[in-house]
Motif scaffolding. Structure first.
Motif, PDB file in Angstrom:
ATOM      1  N   ALA A   1      -8.890  -6.071  11.884  1.00  0.00           N
ATOM      2  CA  ALA A   1      -9.550  -7.064  12.355  1.00  0.00           C
ATOM      3  C   ALA A   1      -8.575  -8.446  12.220  1.00  0.00           C
ATOM      4  O   ALA A   1      -7.696  -8.348  11.526  1.00  0.00           O
ATOM      5  CB  ALA A   1     -10.928  -7.273  11.799  1.00  0.00           C
ATOM      6  N   ASP A   2      -8.787  -9.414  13.117  1.00  0.00           N
ATOM      7  CA  ASP A   2      -8.336 -10.364  12.997  1.00  0.00           C
ATOM      8  C   ASP A   2      -8.540 -10.838  11.513  1.00  0.00           C
ATOM      9  O   ASP A   2      -9.619 -11.175  10.888  1.00  0.00           O
ATOM     10  CB  ASP A   2      -8.710 -11.706  13.953  1.00  0.00           C
ATOM     11  CG  ASP A   2      -8.403 -11.357  15.452  1.00  0.00           C
ATOM     12  OD1 ASP A   2      -7.813 -10.357  15.566  1.00  0.00           O
ATOM     13  OD2 ASP A   2      -8.620 -12.030  16.478  1.00  0.00           O
ATOM     14  N   VAL A   3      -7.142 -11.802  11.116  1.00  0.00           N
ATOM     15  CA  VAL A   3      -7.189 -12.302   9.860  1.00  0.00           C
ATOM     16  C   VAL A   3      -6.513 -13.739   9.896  1.00  0.00           C
ATOM     17  O   VAL A   3      -5.418 -13.902  10.706  1.00  0.00           O
ATOM     18  CB  VAL A   3      -6.477 -11.467   8.749  1.00  0.00           C
ATOM     19  CG1 VAL A   3      -6.205 -12.201   7.317  1.00  0.00           C
ATOM     20  CG2 VAL A   3      -7.107  -9.993   8.495  1.00  0.00           C
TER      21      VAL A   3
ATOM     22  N   PRO B   1      -3.503 -10.916  14.471  1.00  0.00           N
ATOM     23  CA  PRO B   1      -4.555 -10.341  15.268  1.00  0.00           C
ATOM     24  C   PRO B   1      -4.743  -8.871  14.863  1.00  0.00           C
ATOM     25  O   PRO B   1      -3.795  -8.015  14.360  1.00  0.00           O
ATOM     26  CB  PRO B   1      -4.121 -10.522  16.561  1.00  0.00           C
ATOM     27  CG  PRO B   1      -2.879 -11.509  16.722  1.00  0.00           C
ATOM     28  CD  PRO B   1      -2.399 -11.559  15.264  1.00  0.00           C
ATOM     29  N   ALA B   2      -5.871  -8.190  15.126  1.00  0.00           N
ATOM     30  CA  ALA B   2      -6.214  -6.849  14.986  1.00  0.00           C
ATOM     31  C   ALA B   2      -5.202  -6.048  15.742  1.00  0.00           C
ATOM     32  O   ALA B   2      -4.484  -6.539  16.964  1.00  0.00           O
ATOM     33  CB  ALA B   2      -7.555  -6.685  15.601  1.00  0.00           C
TER      34      ALA B   2
END
Length: 682
Positions: free
Chosen positions: A420-422, A498-499
């Motif tokens: 997942a986005d971080v 981003p993922a």
């Protein structure tokens, strides 16, 4: 160009103001020792009837020529909104008396206190003063605030630092910052040698010019202090944060070389707020990359709050407003960085938590420690040529290239793709257990965002002189084979991952030309397991709070008229001789030449920096910095050439500086300085 203002269709030009403006040129501020400082003042026309607070910018960069363009968009803007905005040349620069012997001397600060005394006596002044400055002017704003003059009520400090040893152009992580140490010294070698304007100061200008031309190059002093001693502690306000008891607005950008200091200042200064955008080493209303903001309007909110007592909401602004950049494929310059503004009400932030990734011998990173294994990290002397410049000013070519060009010269560890986005905000820290086969060694750590398509974008880096493990003040030799533990704080970042993207950590005992090489080739042995990991500052978004940030569009006063005599240009090229195995980076910047219409002064500069090294030979490291400076009017002309070189052997650094000056095309002065300085755990 550093002192130019680029055109932009995203910037509003303001010509009508609440107060009519007048400009006072060639104002002389007398000092107690008989010297006088040159000032230009913009202020409301009716200021003597309706006195106003005062804003001071105090620099060595020459208000009547080199900074005149950028000064023209900012100081009249403040004046039109009810301030006396003063631009003063530091003693020994521009048209001020004297010579400038070094950066941030006590004399510079003492003179500023006398400027305040003078300002308080003027009929147009209320006696309330603020200071603003970027880089040098940001440094001395902090330093002068620590002197506690009662008239100085607040400062705005941009692209500056609280620690001259940790975050400036001389040393980084206890290593000589080879990319900038000689370059900046050569810059000031040329800048400080420029004369006063004969038309303004009259007789005596040549005598003063000869004194300026004979000034010892600053690099001789800077290289004589290779550890963090009293020389660097002077002017480092981190030595006593409590000395600054006035509000501080600390501003920087993710491309700037001084971003880390914002985090320390908002954590440690009693009354500080921070602002970090995507920008290079520049004012946010004109900086690259976009988005710029209405920074002058933010300044007015700050000044009105603390100098006029108007409640503008600045007291209620969060501790930190920062910009989280979206992931981007590597480019050596960006016109724009998409992203989002976020709010943190405290620092350290309750929204930022640590996430750990451990290194494995297989070249991977996992979120659980692995078995203890030893990984060899060999020296490749040419590692680092694609790092970009240490402190970008927004010129083409400033930023790092695709790090795949570097990865084969280091040892790389790669994470699994993110699910997942971080968002990352703050300092990544790399911890390692290691041994060294040499008594003197360094380590460089690169952190990159690896796209699914393979490109690798440098998002942070750091380095540490491993002889400084215990202290930057008392370095020690490493014992061969002994296991040590090191923590390397990487540059602060505001970055979205981003993922599907991965993180790369690259390790090397070299990083040329950012770090001067160790005297012998080094092989480090990094020991994976519990003690060797990457710590990431992961931020939890707060959409409701983050949505409260709103900036007005960029707005400035008009740029003064100027005639372009020579356009700007920039080249930056890396070459490799396969026959001699010699690598070379040539960085050429023609900053152009201009004539200012309002005073007839013309000025220009050209700079070339060359960094070379031979594979396998750290003692072949060589830096050469060259400047050409021009200055003049219709009836007189100055041209100066400087050449600066730095080399070393196992025990000694060798410095050579040469300056030649011409007046009306005839040689006026030439001198060469040579200096040998022992290596001190470098």
């Amino acid at each position: 160009m550093v002192f130019n203002v680029n055109d932009s269709d995203k910037r509003n030009i303001k010509t009508a103001y609440p107060r009519e403006i007048i400009k006072k040129e060639h104002v002389w501020i007398p000092l107690s020792d008989g010297a006088k400082l040159a000032a230009t003042i913009w202020l409301p026309k009716d200021a003597e009837e309706k006195p106003v607070p005062v804003i001071l910018e105090y620099l060595p960069y020459r208000k009547d020529d080199f900074t005149a363009i950028r000064d023209s968009i900012r100081h009249p803007y403040f004046a039109g909104h009810g301030y006396a905005s003063i631009r003063v040349d530091i003693r020994g620069t521009g048209n001020s008396d004297g010579i400038l012997l070094d950066e941030y001397l006590k004399q510079e600060h003492d003179d500023a206190l006398e400027i305040f005394d003078w300002v308080c006596k003027q009929p147009w002044s209320t006696g309330s003063i603020g200071m603003i400055g970027k880089s040098w002017g940001g440094f001395n704003g902090l330093q002068i605030a620590a002197r506690k003059h009662p008239a100085l009520k607040t400062i705005i400090t941009l692209c500056s630092t609280d620690d001259r040893y940790a975050d400036d152009v001389h040393y980084r992580g206890g290593n000589i910052l080879a990319s900038d140490m000689l370059w900046w010294a050569s810059t000031m070698f040329a800048y400080s040698a420029r004369p006063q304007d004969p038309e303004v100061v009259g007789e005596g200008w040549k005598e003063n010019w000869l004194q300026r031309l004979n000034t010892t190059p600053y690099v001789n002093e800077w290289m004589s202090h290779q550890r963090r001693n009293d020389y660097w502690k002077h002017g480092s306000v981190c030595e006593d944060y409590s000395a600054i008891q006035i509000p501080v607005f600390a501003v920087s950008g993710w491309q700037d070389g001084y971003t880390d200091a914002v985090f320390r200042m908002i954590e440690n200064l009693p009354y500080a707020k921070g602002l970090i955008g995507p920008w290079a080493h520049e004012f946010p209303e004109v900086a690259t990359p976009e988005p710029t903001i209405g920074f002058l309007q933010e300044c007015l909110r700050w000044w009105d709050q603390w100098l006029k007592g108007v409640d503008t909401g600045m007291k209620d602004e969060p501790k930190l407003r920062s910009y989280i950049q979206d992931s981007a494929l590597p480019q050596v310059n960006y016109d724009e960085r998409p992203g989002k503004w976020v709010v943190d009400t405290s620092w350290p932030s309750t929204q930022v938590n640590e996430e750990k990734f451990w290194l494995n011998k297989s070249g991977t990173m996992t979120q659980e420690p692995c078995a203890t294994k030893k990984v060899l990290i060999p020296s490749v002397q040419e590692h680092g040529y694609y790092a970009g410049v240490y402190c970008p000013f927004g010129e083409a070519g400033d930023l790092p290239s695709d790090q795949r060009l570097e990865n084969g010269k280091s040892v790389v560890f790669t994470s699994e793709p993110f699910d997942a986005d971080v968002d990352l905000l703050g300092h990544p820290i790399f911890h390692m257990a290691f041994t060294s086969d040499q008594a003197n060694a360094l380590v460089a750590v690169r952190l990159s965002d690896k796209a699914p398509t393979g490109e690798s974008t440098l998002i942070s880096w750091g380095m540490l002189n491993l002889n400084h493990l215990e202290s930057h003040e008392k370095p020690t030799l490493l014992e061969k084979g002994k296991v040590y533990h090191a923590s390397i704080k990487l540059d602060s970042i505001g970055q979205n991952l981003p993922a599907g993207h991965r993180l790369e950590v690259a390790l090397s005992p070299t990083y040329w030309p950012q770090a001067w090489p160790s005297p012998k080739p080094v092989t480090l042995e990094v020991i994976t397991g519990e003690d060797t990991l990457l710590s990431l500052p992961v931020r939890t978004p707060d959409p409701k709070l983050d949505s409260t940030i709103h900036f007005k569009p960029s707005e400035t006063a008009p740029v003064i008229e100027r005639e372009i005599l020579r356009e700007e240009s920039r080249t930056r090229e890396v070459t490799h001789s396969t026959i001699t195995d010699k690598w070379k980076l040539e960085d050429f910047s023609d900053e152009g030449e201009r004539r200012l219409i309002h005073n007839g002064l013309k000025h220009g500069s050209i700079n070339k920096n060359t960094y070379s090294i031979k594979s396998g030979d750290p003692l072949s490291a060589h830096i050469r910095c060259e400047w050409e400076m021009t200055l003049g009017r219709e009836d007189w002309d100055i041209k100066m050439y400087t050449e600066s070189e730095m080399t070393s052997d196992e025990t000694t650094f060798y410095l050579t500086n040469k300056l030649t000056a011409y007046y009306n095309k005839e040689e006026f002065f030439t001198r060469t300085w040579k200096k040998q300085i022992p290596r001190d755990f470098q």
